[in-house]
Design a protein around this motif. Structure first.
Motif, PDB file in Angstrom:
ATOM      1  N   ALA A  12       0.832  -1.209   0.000  1.00  0.00           N
ATOM      2  CA  ALA A  12       0.000   0.000   0.000  1.00  0.00           C
ATOM      3  C   ALA A  12       0.864   1.255   0.000  1.00  0.00           C
ATOM      4  O   ALA A  12       0.559   2.227  -0.695  1.00  0.00           O
ATOM      5  CB  ALA A  12      -0.936  -0.004   1.207  1.00  0.00           C
ATOM      6  N   LEU A  13       1.956   1.241   0.763  1.00  0.00           N
ATOM      7  CA  LEU A  13       2.852   2.402   0.803  1.00  0.00           C
ATOM      8  C   LEU A  13       3.507   2.624  -0.557  1.00  0.00           C
ATOM      9  O   LEU A  13       3.572   3.760  -1.050  1.00  0.00           O
ATOM     10  CB  LEU A  13       3.914   2.209   1.891  1.00  0.00           C
ATOM     11  N   ASP A  14       3.967   1.548  -1.190  1.00  0.00           N
ATOM     12  CA  ASP A  14       4.571   1.668  -2.522  1.00  0.00           C
ATOM     13  C   ASP A  14       3.556   2.180  -3.542  1.00  0.00           C
ATOM     14  O   ASP A  14       3.877   3.009  -4.393  1.00  0.00           O
ATOM     15  CB  ASP A  14       5.131   0.319  -2.981  1.00  0.00           C
ATOM     16  N   TYR A  15       2.329   1.701  -3.465  1.00  0.00           N
ATOM     17  CA  TYR A  15       1.293   2.142  -4.397  1.00  0.00           C
ATOM     18  C   TYR A  15       0.950   3.616  -4.161  1.00  0.00           C
ATOM     19  O   TYR A  15       0.754   4.373  -5.113  1.00  0.00           O
ATOM     20  CB  TYR A  15       0.043   1.266  -4.275  1.00  0.00           C
ATOM     21  N   LEU A  16       0.906   4.024  -2.902  1.00  0.00           N
ATOM     22  CA  LEU A  16       0.653   5.425  -2.582  1.00  0.00           C
ATOM     23  C   LEU A  16       1.753   6.308  -3.173  1.00  0.00           C
ATOM     24  O   LEU A  16       1.470   7.364  -3.749  1.00  0.00           O
ATOM     25  CB  LEU A  16       0.568   5.620  -1.067  1.00  0.00           C
ATOM     26  N   ARG A  29       3.578  14.433  -1.837  1.00  0.00           N
ATOM     27  CA  ARG A  29       2.822  15.667  -2.039  1.00  0.00           C
ATOM     28  C   ARG A  29       1.460  15.322  -2.629  1.00  0.00           C
ATOM     29  O   ARG A  29       1.354  14.883  -3.768  1.00  0.00           O
ATOM     30  CB  ARG A  29       3.559  16.620  -2.965  1.00  0.00           C
ATOM     31  N   LEU A  30       0.421  15.521  -1.836  1.00  0.00           N
ATOM     32  CA  LEU A  30      -0.935  15.244  -2.298  1.00  0.00           C
ATOM     33  C   LEU A  30      -1.385  16.319  -3.270  1.00  0.00           C
ATOM     34  O   LEU A  30      -0.956  17.470  -3.177  1.00  0.00           O
ATOM     35  CB  LEU A  30      -1.898  15.202  -1.116  1.00  0.00           C
ATOM     36  N   THR A  31      -2.241  15.936  -4.186  1.00  0.00           N
ATOM     37  CA  THR A  31      -2.859  16.896  -5.094  1.00  0.00           C
ATOM     38  C   THR A  31      -4.368  16.667  -5.076  1.00  0.00           C
ATOM     39  O   THR A  31      -4.836  15.560  -4.814  1.00  0.00           O
ATOM     40  CB  THR A  31      -2.362  16.735  -6.550  1.00  0.00           C
ATOM     41  N   LEU A  32      -5.088  17.695  -5.362  1.00  0.00           N
ATOM     42  CA  LEU A  32      -6.539  17.578  -5.425  1.00  0.00           C
ATOM     43  C   LEU A  32      -6.996  17.018  -6.771  1.00  0.00           C
ATOM     44  O   LEU A  32      -8.173  16.757  -6.962  1.00  0.00           O
ATOM     45  CB  LEU A  32      -7.187  18.936  -5.155  1.00  0.00           C
ATOM     46  N   ALA A  33      -6.055  16.797  -7.682  1.00  0.00           N
ATOM     47  CA  ALA A  33      -6.379  16.192  -8.969  1.00  0.00           C
ATOM     48  C   ALA A  33      -6.494  14.676  -8.851  1.00  0.00           C
ATOM     49  O   ALA A  33      -6.923  14.015  -9.786  1.00  0.00           O
ATOM     50  CB  ALA A  33      -5.302  16.557  -9.992  1.00  0.00           C
ATOM     51  N   ASN A  34      -6.123  14.131  -7.720  1.00  0.00           N
ATOM     52  CA  ASN A  34      -6.133  12.689  -7.493  1.00  0.00           C
ATOM     53  C   ASN A  34      -7.252  12.348  -6.500  1.00  0.00           C
ATOM     54  O   ASN A  34      -7.445  13.067  -5.515  1.00  0.00           O
ATOM     55  CB  ASN A  34      -4.758  12.286  -6.944  1.00  0.00           C
ATOM     56  N   ASP A  35      -7.963  11.256  -6.739  1.00  0.00           N
ATOM     57  CA  ASP A  35      -9.072  10.864  -5.854  1.00  0.00           C
ATOM     58  C   ASP A  35      -8.611  10.667  -4.415  1.00  0.00           C
ATOM     59  O   ASP A  35      -9.245  11.145  -3.476  1.00  0.00           O
ATOM     60  CB  ASP A  35      -9.729   9.571  -6.348  1.00  0.00           C
ATOM     61  N   PHE A  36      -7.500   9.965  -4.222  1.00  0.00           N
ATOM     62  CA  PHE A  36      -7.016   9.729  -2.866  1.00  0.00           C
ATOM     63  C   PHE A  36      -6.631  11.048  -2.201  1.00  0.00           C
ATOM     64  O   PHE A  36      -6.900  11.263  -1.019  1.00  0.00           O
ATOM     65  CB  PHE A  36      -5.823   8.770  -2.855  1.00  0.00           C
ATOM     66  N   ASP A  84     -10.063   7.458  10.620  1.00  0.00           N
ATOM     67  CA  ASP A  84      -9.769   8.038   9.306  1.00  0.00           C
ATOM     68  C   ASP A  84      -8.623   7.305   8.617  1.00  0.00           C
ATOM     69  O   ASP A  84      -8.646   7.116   7.398  1.00  0.00           O
ATOM     70  CB  ASP A  84      -9.443   9.526   9.430  1.00  0.00           C
ATOM     71  N   ILE A  85      -7.620   6.886   9.383  1.00  0.00           N
ATOM     72  CA  ILE A  85      -6.512   6.116   8.811  1.00  0.00           C
ATOM     73  C   ILE A  85      -7.036   4.798   8.253  1.00  0.00           C
ATOM     74  O   ILE A  85      -6.655   4.383   7.149  1.00  0.00           O
ATOM     75  CB  ILE A  85      -5.400   5.902   9.866  1.00  0.00           C
ATOM     76  N   MET A  90      -8.645   1.690   3.445  1.00  0.00           N
ATOM     77  CA  MET A  90      -9.666   0.993   2.654  1.00  0.00           C
ATOM     78  C   MET A  90      -9.826   1.646   1.284  1.00  0.00           C
ATOM     79  O   MET A  90      -9.957   0.957   0.270  1.00  0.00           O
ATOM     80  CB  MET A  90     -10.998   0.983   3.402  1.00  0.00           C
ATOM     81  N   ILE A  91      -9.790   2.961   1.246  1.00  0.00           N
ATOM     82  CA  ILE A  91      -9.898   3.693  -0.019  1.00  0.00           C
ATOM     83  C   ILE A  91      -8.695   3.391  -0.901  1.00  0.00           C
ATOM     84  O   ILE A  91      -8.836   3.127  -2.103  1.00  0.00           O
ATOM     85  CB  ILE A  91     -10.027   5.208   0.246  1.00  0.00           C
TER      86      ILE A  91
END
Length: 173
Positions: A12-16, A29-36, A84-85, A90-91
């Motif tokens: 899961a960490l590698d996929y993230l 770095r999260l983006t709002l263009a990605n569902d996660f 939330d974690i 799960m998401i």
């Protein structure tokens, strides 16, 4: 604006990291263009005191995007609750399964052997070390190949389970 997120396993960490094109050394770095990314931004909480949960090898540092939604988080400590974690894990697992199913079906339709599809998925999603194809040391090569095969076995079992649950369409005569 950094926040800690603990994934359920290394896969899961590698996929993230793949989803946000991050290397293991840098924060994600999260983006709002990605569902996660949108879901993670929607679930964070803030507090006046820092989150004192310890980090481990499954903990990733996420960097929230600058946006009016995250503006309040600039001056406070931010965190995810344990619930939330679990939700985010799960998401992340659901996004992984959708991606795998799509990749797998496209490979089957192209006539590619199942094992090759899974290995291609692992390599294309950078779920193993990047030096797999470029390695010169035989021991490193063998350990990389073993890691790919281990992950391929896990993902192949998951794919078999998913597709055993799907009934094929009836054949027309």
């Amino acid at each position: 604006m950094q926040i800690k997120f603990r994934t359920k396993d290394q896969l899961a960490l590698d996929y993230l990291r793949y989803l946000f094109n991050a290397t293991p050394e840098q924060p994600i770095r999260l983006t709002l263009a990605n569902d996660f990314g949108r879901m993670a931004v929607g679930l964070y909480k803030f507090s006046e005191k820092p989150d004192d949960r310890p980090d481990d090898s499954m903990t990733a540092t996420l960097v929230l995007p600058r946006h009016q939604i995250t503006y309040a988080a600039r001056t406070r400590y931010i965190y995810f609750t344990e619930v939330d974690i679990k939700r985010l894990n799960m998401i992340l697992d659901a996004l992984f399964n959708i991606d795998l199913d799509t990749f797998y079906l496209q490979g089957i339709q192209a006539g590619i052997p199942k094992r090759d599809i899974i290995e291609a998925f692992i390599i294309s999603r950078r779920l193993v070390s990047a030096d797999y194809a470029d390695t010169l040391n035989k021991r490193t090569y063998r350990s990389s190949l073993t890691a790919i095969r281990r992950k391929a076995d896990i993902i192949l079992r998951k794919a078999r389970y998913h597709f055993s649950q799907i009934e094929p369409p009836p054949l027309k005569k």
